[in-house]
Design a protein around this motif. Structure first.
Motif, PDB file in Angstrom:
ATOM      1  N   GLY A 176      33.246  32.394  23.291  1.00 26.30           N
ATOM      2  CA  GLY A 176      31.975  33.264  23.351  1.00 26.30           C
ATOM      3  C   GLY A 176      32.497  34.794  22.982  1.00 26.30           C
ATOM      4  O   GLY A 176      33.337  35.324  23.723  1.00 26.30           O
ATOM      5  N   VAL A 177      31.695  35.576  22.455  1.00 29.87           N
ATOM      6  CA  VAL A 177      31.651  37.080  22.166  1.00 29.87           C
ATOM      7  C   VAL A 177      30.476  37.655  22.312  1.00 29.87           C
ATOM      8  O   VAL A 177      29.496  37.098  21.551  1.00 29.87           O
ATOM      9  N   MET A 178      30.158  38.897  22.950  1.00 26.98           N
ATOM     10  CA  MET A 178      28.989  39.434  22.961  1.00 26.98           C
ATOM     11  C   MET A 178      29.370  40.817  21.849  1.00 26.98           C
ATOM     12  O   MET A 178      30.430  41.382  22.108  1.00 26.98           O
ATOM     13  N   ILE A 179      28.443  40.873  20.879  1.00 26.81           N
ATOM     14  CA  ILE A 179      28.909  41.947  19.778  1.00 26.81           C
ATOM     15  C   ILE A 179      27.808  42.914  19.928  1.00 26.81           C
ATOM     16  O   ILE A 179      26.598  42.548  19.835  1.00 26.81           O
TER      17      ILE A 179
ATOM     18  N   ILE B  31      20.926  36.391  17.900  1.00 29.00           N
ATOM     19  CA  ILE B  31      20.778  37.735  17.647  1.00 29.00           C
ATOM     20  C   ILE B  31      19.359  38.286  18.029  1.00 29.00           C
ATOM     21  O   ILE B  31      18.583  37.805  17.673  1.00 29.00           O
ATOM     22  N   ALA B  32      19.253  39.115  18.949  1.00 27.84           N
ATOM     23  CA  ALA B  32      18.183  39.899  19.424  1.00 27.84           C
ATOM     24  C   ALA B  32      18.534  41.321  19.439  1.00 27.84           C
ATOM     25  O   ALA B  32      19.527  41.959  19.215  1.00 27.84           O
ATOM     26  N   GLY B  33      17.292  42.162  19.270  1.00 23.44           N
ATOM     27  CA  GLY B  33      17.186  43.712  19.053  1.00 23.44           C
ATOM     28  C   GLY B  33      16.315  44.229  20.366  1.00 23.44           C
ATOM     29  O   GLY B  33      15.276  43.608  20.517  1.00 23.44           O
ATOM     30  N   GLY B  34      16.763  45.446  20.637  1.00 27.07           N
ATOM     31  CA  GLY B  34      15.979  46.099  21.560  1.00 27.07           C
ATOM     32  C   GLY B  34      16.877  47.141  22.447  1.00 27.07           C
ATOM     33  O   GLY B  34      18.037  47.402  21.987  1.00 27.07           O
ATOM     34  N   TYR B  35      16.288  47.595  23.320  1.00 32.12           N
ATOM     35  CA  TYR B  35      17.094  48.527  24.103  1.00 32.12           C
ATOM     36  C   TYR B  35      17.903  47.930  25.335  1.00 32.12           C
ATOM     37  O   TYR B  35      17.378  46.857  25.991  1.00 32.12           O
ATOM     38  N   ALA B  36      18.845  48.501  25.557  1.00 30.69           N
ATOM     39  CA  ALA B  36      19.777  47.950  26.826  1.00 30.69           C
ATOM     40  C   ALA B  36      20.295  49.257  27.393  1.00 30.69           C
ATOM     41  O   ALA B  36      20.467  50.216  26.941  1.00 30.69           O
ATOM     42  N   THR B  37      21.018  49.167  28.600  1.00 26.00           N
ATOM     43  CA  THR B  37      21.512  50.052  29.206  1.00 26.00           C
ATOM     44  C   THR B  37      23.233  49.821  29.024  1.00 26.00           C
ATOM     45  O   THR B  37      23.564  48.753  29.215  1.00 26.00           O
ATOM     46  N   ILE B  38      23.790  50.867  28.690  1.00 24.77           N
ATOM     47  CA  ILE B  38      25.103  50.675  28.088  1.00 24.77           C
ATOM     48  C   ILE B  38      25.979  51.851  28.612  1.00 24.77           C
ATOM     49  O   ILE B  38      25.819  52.918  28.867  1.00 24.77           O
ATOM     50  N   GLY B  39      27.035  51.347  29.037  1.00 22.01           N
ATOM     51  CA  GLY B  39      28.187  52.305  29.696  1.00 22.01           C
ATOM     52  C   GLY B  39      29.150  51.722  30.315  1.00 22.01           C
ATOM     53  O   GLY B  39      29.478  50.271  30.064  1.00 22.01           O
ATOM     54  N   THR B  40      29.759  52.637  31.246  1.00 20.58           N
ATOM     55  CA  THR B  40      30.881  51.843  32.072  1.00 20.58           C
ATOM     56  C   THR B  40      30.569  50.989  32.977  1.00 20.58           C
ATOM     57  O   THR B  40      29.761  51.585  33.863  1.00 20.58           O
ATOM     58  N   ILE B  41      31.190  49.814  33.103  1.00 19.63           N
ATOM     59  CA  ILE B  41      30.951  49.161  34.456  1.00 19.63           C
ATOM     60  C   ILE B  41      32.194  48.771  35.132  1.00 19.63           C
ATOM     61  O   ILE B  41      33.073  48.355  34.254  1.00 19.63           O
ATOM     62  N   GLY B  42      32.233  48.375  36.459  1.00 18.54           N
ATOM     63  CA  GLY B  42      33.564  48.067  37.066  1.00 18.54           C
ATOM     64  C   GLY B  42      33.859  48.850  38.168  1.00 18.54           C
ATOM     65  O   GLY B  42      33.014  49.096  39.123  1.00 18.54           O
ATOM     66  N   PHE B  43      35.105  49.001  38.497  1.00 20.46           N
ATOM     67  CA  PHE B  43      35.524  49.495  39.839  1.00 20.46           C
ATOM     68  C   PHE B  43      36.821  50.172  39.287  1.00 20.46           C
ATOM     69  O   PHE B  43      37.521  49.749  38.519  1.00 20.46           O
ATOM     70  N   GLU B  44      37.421  51.067  40.275  1.00 17.72           N
ATOM     71  CA  GLU B  44      38.636  51.866  39.889  1.00 17.72           C
ATOM     72  C   GLU B  44      39.633  50.889  39.756  1.00 17.72           C
ATOM     73  O   GLU B  44      40.108  50.074  40.424  1.00 17.72           O
ATOM     74  N   GLY B  45      40.460  51.101  38.460  1.00 17.47           N
ATOM     75  CA  GLY B  45      41.478  50.094  38.144  1.00 17.47           C
ATOM     76  C   GLY B  45      41.026  49.307  37.297  1.00 17.47           C
ATOM     77  O   GLY B  45      41.976  48.670  36.622  1.00 17.47           O
ATOM     78  N   ARG B  46      39.484  49.166  36.855  1.00 15.62           N
ATOM     79  CA  ARG B  46      39.290  47.858  35.975  1.00 15.62           C
ATOM     80  C   ARG B  46      37.770  48.555  35.600  1.00 15.62           C
ATOM     81  O   ARG B  46      36.768  48.014  36.069  1.00 15.62           O
TER      82      ARG B  46
ATOM     83  N   CYS C  23      21.698  32.246  21.686  1.00 11.74           N
ATOM     84  CA  CYS C  23      23.092  31.671  21.339  1.00 11.74           C
ATOM     85  C   CYS C  23      23.132  30.436  21.853  1.00 11.74           C
ATOM     86  O   CYS C  23      23.644  29.269  21.212  1.00 11.74           O
ATOM     87  N   GLY C  24      22.917  30.325  22.994  1.00 10.92           N
ATOM     88  CA  GLY C  24      23.241  28.959  23.730  1.00 10.92           C
ATOM     89  C   GLY C  24      22.103  27.741  23.051  1.00 10.92           C
ATOM     90  O   GLY C  24      22.545  26.539  23.136  1.00 10.92           O
ATOM     91  N   GLU C  25      20.992  28.249  22.588  1.00  8.36           N
ATOM     92  CA  GLU C  25      19.918  27.174  21.861  1.00  8.36           C
ATOM     93  C   GLU C  25      20.434  26.774  20.521  1.00  8.36           C
ATOM     94  O   GLU C  25      20.405  25.838  19.950  1.00  8.36           O
TER      95      GLU C  25
END
Length: 180
Positions: free
Chosen positions: A44-47, A93-108, A125-127
């Motif tokens: 699977g890939v999220m694009i 495929i869906a469209g709309g607003y999302a919160t986008i940015g960096t997520i994780g923790f120090e080191g990753r 996609c699952g359907e």
């Protein structure tokens, strides 16, 4: 479609070879249509489109990319079938607003998108059956003049309180470009 069974029954080296071929095809199409890989998860890939940089006609670009991938994966699947691997391909495929940015923790840290739109794309996609490109109503409304679809009807999707209308993309419409 069918990757879990292949991963379970196949030799790890062969499974990795299939994934390499698959990801190479995805990568070519993603780059050609200005998509951004948010993450890989096995097969699977999220694009993302239109993030982090603007993409003109991003809804149509996502559909064009999916159509190209469907065609190239169908060709690859014939070769995989000769090795006993019955694999297919489905997209949401869906469209709309999302919160986008960096997520994780120090080191990753990873670039990521969260929100209802990402959940909707994943559920569609699952359907999706083999060869299906399921789109949400918002994508359909932005691209209906350029695409041919078959209505799928309302789908009951996990995490959504109401059914979601979906359409299966069949092809791009002939826009008459280059016609006398």
């Amino acid at each position: 479609r069918g990757f879990t069974g292949v991963a379970e029954a196949g030799e790890p080296e062969e499974v990795m070879g299939v994934l390499r071929e698959y990801h190479a095809e995805l990568g070519r199409a993603i780059m050609a249509y200005d998509g951004t890989i948010e993450h890989f998860a096995g097969d699977g890939v999220m694009i993302l489109f239109n993030a982090p940089l603007p993409v003109e006609n991003h809804e149509l670009q996502a559909i064009r990319m999916a159509l190209r991938i469907r065609e190239s994966i169908a060709s690859l699947a014939k070769g995989w079938q000769k090795h006993g691997y019955a694999l297919g391909f489905g997209v949401g495929i869906a469209g709309g607003y999302a919160t986008i940015g960096t997520i994780g923790f120090e080191g990753r840290y990873d670039y990521s998108a969260i929100g209802t739109v990402t959940n909707l794309a994943a559920r569609l996609c699952g359907e999706a059956g083999d060869g299906q490109i399921l789109i949400a109503p918002r994508i359909f409304s932005k691209t209906e003049a350029q695409i041919e679809v078959a209505p799928v009807g309302e789908l009951t999707l996990k995490g959504f309180s109401r059914p979601v209308l979906a359409y299966n993309v069949l092809a791009l419409r002939d826009q008459g470009v280059g016609q006398p």
